[in-house]
Motif scaffolding. Structure first.
Motif, short mmCIF file in Angstrom:
data_model
loop_
_atom_site.label_atom_id
_atom_site.label_comp_id
_atom_site.label_asym_id
_atom_site.label_seq_id
_atom_site.Cartn_x
_atom_site.Cartn_y
_atom_site.Cartn_z
N MET A 41 0.83 -1.20 0.00
CA MET A 41 0.00 0.00 0.00
C MET A 41 0.86 1.25 0.00
O MET A 41 0.64 2.18 -0.75
CB MET A 41 -0.86 -0.07 1.26
N ASP A 44 2.29 2.26 -3.03
CA ASP A 44 1.26 2.74 -3.94
C ASP A 44 0.94 1.78 -5.08
O ASP A 44 0.60 2.19 -6.19
CB ASP A 44 1.62 4.12 -4.50
N PHE A 45 1.01 0.49 -4.81
CA PHE A 45 0.49 -0.47 -5.78
C PHE A 45 -1.03 -0.42 -5.71
O PHE A 45 -1.60 -0.03 -4.68
CB PHE A 45 1.00 -1.88 -5.46
N ASP A 46 -1.70 -0.81 -6.80
CA ASP A 46 -3.16 -0.69 -6.78
C ASP A 46 -3.77 -1.73 -5.84
O ASP A 46 -3.12 -2.66 -5.39
CB ASP A 46 -3.75 -0.73 -8.20
N LEU A 47 -5.05 -1.51 -5.54
CA LEU A 47 -5.68 -2.29 -4.47
C LEU A 47 -5.83 -3.77 -4.83
O LEU A 47 -5.84 -4.62 -3.95
CB LEU A 47 -7.03 -1.69 -4.09
N ASP A 48 -5.92 -4.10 -6.12
CA ASP A 48 -5.93 -5.51 -6.50
C ASP A 48 -4.59 -6.16 -6.17
O ASP A 48 -4.54 -7.27 -5.67
CB ASP A 48 -6.16 -5.66 -8.02
N MET A 145 2.61 5.53 -15.20
CA MET A 145 1.40 5.50 -14.37
C MET A 145 0.88 6.89 -14.08
O MET A 145 -0.18 7.07 -13.51
CB MET A 145 1.71 4.83 -13.02
N ALA A 148 1.68 10.50 -8.55
CA ALA A 148 0.81 11.42 -7.81
C ALA A 148 1.64 12.38 -7.00
O ALA A 148 2.76 12.07 -6.64
CB ALA A 148 -0.12 10.65 -6.89
N ARG B 135 -9.48 -0.58 -13.80
CA ARG B 135 -8.60 -1.39 -12.93
C ARG B 135 -8.74 -0.81 -11.53
O ARG B 135 -9.34 0.23 -11.33
CB ARG B 135 -7.14 -1.30 -13.39
N ALA B 136 -8.17 -1.54 -10.57
CA ALA B 136 -8.24 -1.05 -9.20
C ALA B 136 -7.40 0.22 -9.05
O ALA B 136 -6.35 0.34 -9.68
CB ALA B 136 -7.72 -2.11 -8.24
N PRO B 137 -7.86 1.17 -8.28
CA PRO B 137 -7.07 2.39 -8.08
C PRO B 137 -5.93 2.17 -7.09
O PRO B 137 -5.94 1.20 -6.33
CB PRO B 137 -8.09 3.36 -7.47
N THR B 138 -4.96 3.07 -7.11
CA THR B 138 -3.88 3.03 -6.13
C THR B 138 -4.27 3.92 -4.95
O THR B 138 -5.15 4.78 -5.09
CB THR B 138 -2.57 3.56 -6.73
N PRO B 139 -3.62 3.74 -3.81
CA PRO B 139 -3.93 4.62 -2.67
C PRO B 139 -3.79 6.10 -3.02
O PRO B 139 -4.61 6.92 -2.59
CB PRO B 139 -2.91 4.20 -1.62
N GLU B 141 -4.26 7.53 -5.91
CA GLU B 141 -5.39 7.96 -6.74
C GLU B 141 -6.63 8.21 -5.88
O GLU B 141 -7.39 9.14 -6.12
CB GLU B 141 -5.69 6.91 -7.82
N ILE B 142 -6.80 7.35 -4.88
CA ILE B 142 -7.93 7.54 -3.96
C ILE B 142 -7.75 8.83 -3.17
O ILE B 142 -8.69 9.60 -2.98
CB ILE B 142 -8.06 6.33 -3.01
#
Lengths: 148, 259
Positions: A41, A44-48, A145, A148, B135-139, B141-142
């Motif tokens: 987490m 910052d890998f995605d939630l899947d 990607m 952010a 696809r699933a977002p990253t923390p 992005e949330i």
């Protein structure tokens, strides 16, 4: 299976590796999977990715806990790479037996991770059973990607 | 329900709106307006029912939130052409929602209210972002979506780990009854072929609730991602993740007992 003479558990600790040792019992598994999830987490890998890694770690470590000699410890080392997270986990056993790679658990593990392998190494007084796995994902630090 | 007769009288002016709503085409923008009006108009019903359960140790505000979700479901599902009045349909629906909340939702450790809310908004944002991104977002992005710091998102995601049930997630998504999916997949027998211990595994898989079995098969034999499964079944990815973890645990325990 030939024992590799060097494994990164006992040598070449990389700066940035994260290691956790817990008693090799099922009730400590939540601690390991929480650590795995937290690392993924915060990278910052995605939630899947986070959720699958957690399940894979759980599966790998419960296999090892099942094979471990009671009273010994389970070691897990995580390594964050440019394109994923690797884990090497190991437990001590008195028998020179490989984990069953035809089991449902192994099927689960290989579906969740991008690569997984297991081997047994001889150590003084017994054997060390290891699982190494990696899960790859688009790393958020990757400019593609957007970041952010 | 002793309150029904009393509350009924206060809401009769809303009844024609249901007929108007039912008559509008699915994509009419006025539907949203009518739906909002119906929900807002009936809010006192939800609040009233929530109050009746308020002594059970959950905060009153949480219960009103749950009751409101029940009310929204009732508004969406109510069919005015059946001749029953809305309240006799809505009251059991709202009460059912609250009972389900008590039955299903328990945080395994005490989680502050702020974190529960954080977790809820993260789940909701996660669902939206998944749809947009495919696809699933990253923390991060949330975090951007919600205007929160990354640390707050981490905190909210971690709070989800302490929460081992479902109904709050369910509240944010559609109804999850979906039997056709299981049928579409066929029997687990063929999917599990080639797995060594599949004779002992099969009965365990068959015993799983329909939805859990579907999720298991889609993830491990259909190779869908958790986000894709979430979308198919109509629940959140975090909920899929929890159900999957629980299912695998159940199978592991079951296989151990066999030996």
């Amino acid at each position: 299976m030939t024992a590799a003479n060097k494994s990164f558990v006992d040598s070449s600790v990389d700066v940035g590796d994260i290691e956790l040792r817990v008693p090799a019992e099922a009730r400590y598994l939540p601690i390991i999977r929480s650590l795995a999830a937290t690392i993924a987490m915060r990278e910052d890998f995605d939630l899947d990715f986070v959720a699958d890694l957690k399940l894979a770690v759980d599966e790998a470590c419960s296999m090892l806990a099942g094979a471990a000699w009671p009273g010994t410890e389970l070691r897990c080392r995580f390594r964050v790479t440019d394109n994923g997270i690797g884990m090497q986990a190991s437990a001590l056993s008195t028998v020179d037996a490989l984990l069953d790679t035809a089991s449902f658990g192994w099927r689960v593990l290989t579906t969740l991770a991008d690569s997984a392998s297991t081997r047994v190494e001889q150590v003084p007084g017994g054997y060390r059973v290891l699982i190494e796995m990696t899960k790859r994902g688009p790393h958020p630090a990757d400019p593609r990607m957007g970041g952010a | 329900m002793t309150t029904r007769a009393r509350t009924k009288n206060g809401y009769e002016h809303l009844a024609p709106l249901f007929h108007e709503l039912a008559a509008l085409p699915q994509d009419d923008p006025r539907r949203t307006v009518l739906r909002d009006e119906l929900v807002t108009g009936h809010l006192p019903v939800a609040e009233h029912i929530a109050r009746r359960f308020a002594h059970r140790g959950e905060s009153g505000e949480d219960l009103v939130q749950v009751a409101t979700v029940g009310l929204i479901n009732a508004v969406d599902r109510f069919d005015p052409t059946r001749g029953t009045d809305f309240l006799s349909f809505a009251v059991p629906t709202v009460m059912g929602e609250i009972r389900r909340y008590f039955r299903d939702s328990s945080w395994s450790v005490r989680v502050p209210r702020r974190l529960k809310e954080l977790h809820l908004s993260i789940t909701a944002a996660g669902n939206e972002l998944s749809q947009q991104l495919g696809r699933a977002p990253t923390p991060s992005e949330i975090a951007t979506r919600l205007g929160l710091s990354k640390d707050e998102v981490y905190e909210g995601l971690e709070a989800g780990n302490a929460y081992h049930s479902v109904s709050l997630d369910d509240m944010l998504t559609q109804d999850s009854d979906n039997t056709s999916l299981g049928e579409m997949l066929g029997e687990p027998d063929s999917a599990l072929e080639g797995v060594e211990n599949h004779e002992s595994l099969l009965p365990l898989v068959r015993e799983l609730p329909e939805r859990e079995r579907t999720i298991l098969l889609l993830r491990f034999f259909g190779n869908l991602t958790q986000t894709q499964i979430a979308e198919k079944i109509g629940i959140s990815q975090m909920h899929v993740s929890r159900l999957l973890a629980r299912t695998l645990q159940k199978l592991r325990d079951g296989l151990l007992e066999e030996q």
